[in-house]
Design an enzyme around this catalytic site. Sequence first.
Site, PDB file in Angstrom:
ATOM      1  N   LEU A 140      21.676  17.787  58.633  1.00  0.00           N
ATOM      2  CA  LEU A 140      21.224  19.048  59.208  1.00  0.00           C
ATOM      3  C   LEU A 140      21.718  20.273  58.436  1.00  0.00           C
ATOM      4  CD1 LEU A 140      21.452  18.297  63.042  1.00  0.00           C
ATOM      5  CD2 LEU A 140      19.410  18.944  61.758  1.00  0.00           C
ATOM      6  N   GLY A 157      20.697  20.804  55.476  1.00  0.00           N
ATOM      7  CA  GLY A 157      19.516  21.158  54.693  1.00  0.00           C
ATOM      8  C   GLY A 157      19.679  20.985  53.201  1.00  0.00           C
ATOM      9  N   TYR A 212      40.733   4.771  62.395  1.00  0.00           N
ATOM     10  CA  TYR A 212      40.475   5.503  61.154  1.00  0.00           C
ATOM     11  C   TYR A 212      41.616   5.240  60.171  1.00  0.00           C
ATOM     12  CZ  TYR A 212      37.287   8.176  64.204  1.00  0.00           C
ATOM     13  OH  TYR A 212      36.321   8.558  65.093  1.00  0.00           O
TER      14      TYR A 212
END
Length: 322
Positions: A220, A222, A66
């Site tokens: 997830l 939304g 990373y």
Amino acid sequence: MPISLRRLGNTDVEVTPIGLGTWQFAGKRSIASFGMWVSPGQEEVDAIVKAALDGGINWFDTAELYGFGKSERRLANALLKAGRSKGDVVIATKWRPLLRTAGSIRRTIVKRLESLEPFGIGLYQIHFPLLTLSSIEAQMDAMADLVDAGKVRAVGVSNFDAGQMYRAYKRLSARGIPLASNQVKYSLLDRGVESNGVLDAARELGVSIIAYSPLEMGLLTGKFHENPGLLRRTPFLRRRMFRRHLEISRPVVEMLREIAERHGATPAQVALSWLVRFHGDLVVAIPGATKVRHAADNAAALQVDLTEEEMALIDERTRAFR
């Protein structure tokens, strides 16, 4: 409610069921800068880490890959700014095996410790099993040497299949060291570890599963279902992925939203709560965050206590993603 800690495998390393993934802290030297998300600056990183700590989270996952140490350094700086000292938190990081031999594990540990200074390494992981120049057994021997030398507390793997897990476990066991964990992609929209043998192997061996991308990089939550216009401001790789999966995932998000309303929670918090509770103590999760509110919301999932009926319903409605 008080947050119960869980041991990683059969080690003495104890973590909260939800930690914080820090790939997003990698800056411009990572794939994060060209297609996945916009990497936050150090000031924002400081605030994100503090929000996670304030929410009760006690561990952070990073990696050499990373930003080639940048995520590690940014994380360490943020923890220091938050007033934390060595021993206050658990840090998991990973060795980059790409075209390297196991000898690199011993040689590069100094650089990993320097990048994380003054914090130690609670969990050291093999990042992936592909394109390496040494066997799993040789890599586990090198990792065991680091444990014996007191340079890391525990050993884990990442993206290993069931057979590779058994090999790693067997070699470490011969050295008297448990395999702590296997970090794999796992979410309600990707339950493949339940059908490919990885979850079963982890349960049999007493190895923890660390779920990365537990919110499918934000799908997830939304928010993209409620406002598809947000996709236009999303980096292109994520935008392409989300467009392919937006409608497929809509029924799942709607179900999560209905359950969330009963708990005063969010769909993301329900998804995280299910993931770290459905299999008992076997699974812990490391959602990432690019904004302070993301870290705070993820930490708050620790307080969402789903009923058995709700967990069974979520299981039933997402089995197609196994």
